[in-house]
Design a protein around this motif. Structure first.
Motif, short mmCIF file in Angstrom:
data_model
loop_
_atom_site.label_atom_id
_atom_site.label_comp_id
_atom_site.label_asym_id
_atom_site.label_seq_id
_atom_site.Cartn_x
_atom_site.Cartn_y
_atom_site.Cartn_z
N GLY A 191 3.17 -8.51 16.83
CA GLY A 191 4.48 -9.31 16.67
C GLY A 191 5.44 -8.36 15.93
O GLY A 191 5.36 -7.70 15.04
N LEU A 192 6.55 -8.99 16.04
CA LEU A 192 8.01 -8.35 15.71
C LEU A 192 8.31 -9.33 14.24
O LEU A 192 8.04 -10.26 14.28
CB LEU A 192 9.04 -8.34 16.65
N GLY B 91 17.35 -14.76 12.90
CA GLY B 91 18.18 -13.73 13.36
C GLY B 91 17.37 -12.79 14.16
O GLY B 91 16.36 -13.05 14.86
N GLN B 92 17.90 -11.72 14.16
CA GLN B 92 17.38 -10.67 14.99
C GLN B 92 16.27 -9.87 14.34
O GLN B 92 16.04 -9.96 13.01
CB GLN B 92 18.44 -9.44 15.18
N PRO B 93 15.38 -9.52 14.92
CA PRO B 93 13.82 -8.55 14.28
C PRO B 93 14.51 -7.34 13.38
O PRO B 93 15.55 -6.66 13.70
CB PRO B 93 13.29 -8.15 15.53
N ILE B 94 13.76 -7.20 12.51
CA ILE B 94 14.13 -5.94 11.58
C ILE B 94 14.01 -4.80 12.20
O ILE B 94 12.77 -4.72 12.74
CB ILE B 94 13.49 -6.13 10.27
N PRO B 95 14.66 -3.75 12.45
CA PRO B 95 14.54 -2.67 13.30
C PRO B 95 13.32 -1.94 12.79
O PRO B 95 13.29 -1.79 11.43
CB PRO B 95 15.83 -1.58 13.10
N GLY B 96 12.60 -1.39 13.48
CA GLY B 96 11.52 -0.43 13.41
C GLY B 96 10.23 -1.23 12.61
O GLY B 96 9.18 -0.63 12.34
N LEU B 97 10.30 -2.57 12.54
CA LEU B 97 9.10 -3.24 11.88
C LEU B 97 8.35 -4.03 12.89
O LEU B 97 8.88 -4.74 13.61
CB LEU B 97 9.86 -4.34 10.86
N ARG B 98 7.17 -3.93 13.02
CA ARG B 98 6.18 -4.80 13.50
C ARG B 98 4.88 -4.88 12.96
O ARG B 98 4.38 -4.03 12.19
CB ARG B 98 5.93 -4.22 15.13
N VAL B 99 4.12 -5.90 13.29
CA VAL B 99 2.68 -6.10 12.76
C VAL B 99 1.77 -4.82 13.50
O VAL B 99 1.59 -5.31 14.75
CB VAL B 99 2.12 -7.26 12.80
N ILE C 200 -0.86 -5.63 8.96
CA ILE C 200 -0.63 -4.54 8.49
C ILE C 200 0.67 -4.00 8.93
O ILE C 200 0.78 -4.05 10.29
CB ILE C 200 -1.64 -3.62 8.60
N ILE C 201 1.67 -3.85 8.04
CA ILE C 201 3.03 -3.35 8.66
C ILE C 201 3.43 -1.99 8.24
O ILE C 201 3.40 -1.93 6.98
CB ILE C 201 4.04 -4.39 8.28
N GLU C 202 3.48 -1.19 9.04
CA GLU C 202 4.01 0.32 8.52
C GLU C 202 5.54 0.45 8.15
O GLU C 202 6.30 -0.17 9.04
CB GLU C 202 3.63 1.27 9.59
N LEU C 203 5.78 0.86 7.21
CA LEU C 203 7.16 0.84 6.51
C LEU C 203 7.95 1.85 7.25
O LEU C 203 7.50 3.09 7.01
CB LEU C 203 7.21 0.89 5.06
N ASN D 195 0.75 -1.31 0.08
CA ASN D 195 -0.03 -0.13 0.15
C ASN D 195 0.92 1.26 -0.06
O ASN D 195 1.35 1.81 1.26
CB ASN D 195 -0.98 0.17 1.31
N ARG D 196 1.26 1.84 -1.11
CA ARG D 196 2.19 2.92 -1.21
C ARG D 196 1.63 4.22 -0.70
O ARG D 196 2.47 4.81 -0.25
CB ARG D 196 2.68 3.08 -2.81
N ALA D 197 0.35 4.41 -0.81
CA ALA D 197 -0.29 5.61 -0.48
C ALA D 197 0.03 5.82 1.18
O ALA D 197 0.64 6.60 1.83
CB ALA D 197 -1.63 5.59 -0.75
N GLN D 198 0.07 4.58 1.84
CA GLN D 198 0.09 4.62 2.99
C GLN D 198 1.32 4.07 3.85
O GLN D 198 1.73 3.88 4.94
CB GLN D 198 -1.09 4.14 3.99
N ARG D 199 2.03 3.82 2.73
CA ARG D 199 3.56 3.40 3.08
C ARG D 199 3.31 1.91 4.16
O ARG D 199 4.09 1.68 5.04
CB ARG D 199 4.54 4.06 3.68
N ARG D 200 2.58 1.01 3.55
CA ARG D 200 2.24 -0.19 4.36
C ARG D 200 2.68 -1.59 3.53
O ARG D 200 2.12 -1.51 2.36
CB ARG D 200 0.75 -0.16 4.77
N LEU D 201 2.90 -2.35 4.28
CA LEU D 201 3.02 -3.71 3.66
C LEU D 201 1.99 -4.60 4.26
O LEU D 201 1.81 -4.39 5.33
CB LEU D 201 4.29 -4.55 4.04
#
Ligand code: PLP
Length: 379
Positions: free
Chosen positions: A300-301, A308-316, A325-328, A269-275
């Motif tokens: 969830g992370l 490995g380690q969680p990706i910084p800044g990413l969570r459901v 829905i994940i905010e980029l 979702n490019r308008a809202q920068r969401r995966l």
């Protein structure tokens, strides 16, 4: 049969890192040994024969279950010493007795005189011995009788007077430990759990009613207790996988979490920068156990497909039934997460997340699938 990598798996599916799980199991086994108590693992988290065998190795000894369906499932696999640690519904006594007639020793839990009478009547009708435990409330979290509640003696007297019933002991689960916010608070809570449950058993002994066993436990208190003096057994379950709630409590690291959900990026979702991923509320659960902790992990992370380690800044951040829905974050780009690529979600609460699945894909540290192990859901 080993399958290389995760690429061919359907998503969402449940991944279980075998090596992480084994070291979690070893840690709790050693802990019980150091505290000089029997470990009676709670298998409500794993609901799996293969995992319960690893948790009770080498002798497939005592287990705790949370449903009669689990009791039946594990009894059929050869487990005999089974404590059903939810207050028994009166109409379920017959189901327990039927299981025990087949050779199991399923023990029941209760905290009311009415239930004690039902248990006594059911056992008497079949002339069958039945072991019963009394639930103690040590922190106002849920069910059970306070150690000094006169009803405790009344319930125990009903059980003690029934020729077919054996009062096994007192049992508590210090669920209030989940509200603790520091290691010292957890240690104090574990000590309160121990002290109050031992007190209940002493009150029974003082009333002339033998109470051989004192059973305590939760994962956070088991890992925080400095002494279990007077306790005979320790129960814990979620330690087998650990999860973000346990990491937030400080009793494990994120790198200890053995369970994750493999998911696929299905929309940008490019308008809202969401995966958007294909793991939503049903695949992750709506448990928000980290909401009140210092790090709110949303639903969830996320890790890359290799773990490995969680990706910084990413969570459901939000879930619908089948959408996550994940905010980029600003430092990321959609090109980092192409449509069709995989991510792994670390669960807030492993028991609730696992409950959505019929089986585990057991993986090694390289992400190769070693086995598929089934679970028993339902009641
Ligand atoms: C009665 C009882 N014993 C033991 C446990 C295991 O605790 P944990 O999930 O913290 O490992 C639970 C969990 O809810 C429980 O209800």
């Amino acid at each position: 049969v080993t399958t290389t990598g995760l690429a061919g798996l359907p998503t969402p599916c449940l991944l279980l890192d075998r090596d992480r799980m084994q070291s979690n199991i070893d840690r709790m086994t050693q802990r019980a040994h150091a505290l000089d108590v029997r470990l009676r693992p709670h298998v409500k988290t794993c609901k799996s024969i293969e995992i319960a065998r690893l948790m009770t190795a080498p002798d497939r000894a005592a287990i705790t279950v949370s449903t009669l369906r689990e009791a039946e499932y594990f009894a059929a696999a050869g487990f005999t010493d089974i404590l059903y640690a939810v207050s028994i519904a009166p109409q379920s006594v017959a189901r327990v007795l039927a299981l025990n007639a087949g050779g199991a020793n399923v023990q029941v839990l209760l905290d009311a005189p009415e239930t004690a009478r039902e248990v006594a009547a059911g056992a008497a009708a079949l002339g069958q011995t039945l072991h019963a435990w009394i639930e103690i409330d040590v922190d106002g979290h849920r069910a059970g009788l306070a150690p000094d509640d006169p009803l405790l003696i009344d319930v125990a007297r009903v059980l003690h007077a029934a020729p077919e019933v054996r009062l096994a002991g007192v049992l508590t689960h210090a669920g209030g430990a989940y509200d603790c916010r520091s290691a010292i608070a957890l240690e104090r809570h574990a000590e309160q759990e121990r002290r109050r449950c031992v007190r209940a058993s002493r009150n029974l002994a003082a009333a002339g009613i033998p109470c051989p066993e004192v059973s305590v436990g939760s994962t956070p208190t088991a890992l925080s207790a400095s002494s279990l003096d007077g306790v005979t057994e320790l129960r814990a379950g979620v330690y087998v996988f650990f999860d973000l709630v346990q990491a937030g409590l400080g009793v494990c690291g994120i790198e200890d979490i053995a369970l994750s959900v493999l998911t696929t990026v299905i929309s940008h979702n490019r308008a809202q920068r969401r995966l958007i991923v294909d793991a939503g509320a049903l695949a992750l659960s709506k448990d928000r156990g980290t909401a009140e902790q210092s790090r709110d992990c949303g639903y969830g992370l996320l890790m890359g497909p290799d773990g490995g380690q969680p990706i910084p800044g990413l969570r459901v951040a939000a879930v619908n039934q089948e959408h996550g829905i994940i905010e980029l974050p600003p430092q990321s780009d959609f090109a980092d997460f192409p449509i069709g690529s995989h991510l792994r979600v670390l669960p807030n609460h492993a028991c609730m997340t696992a409950a959505a699945y019929d089986d585990y894909h057991v993986i090694d540290g390289r992400g190769d699938v070693l086995a598929r192990w089934s679970r028993c859901n339902g009641w």
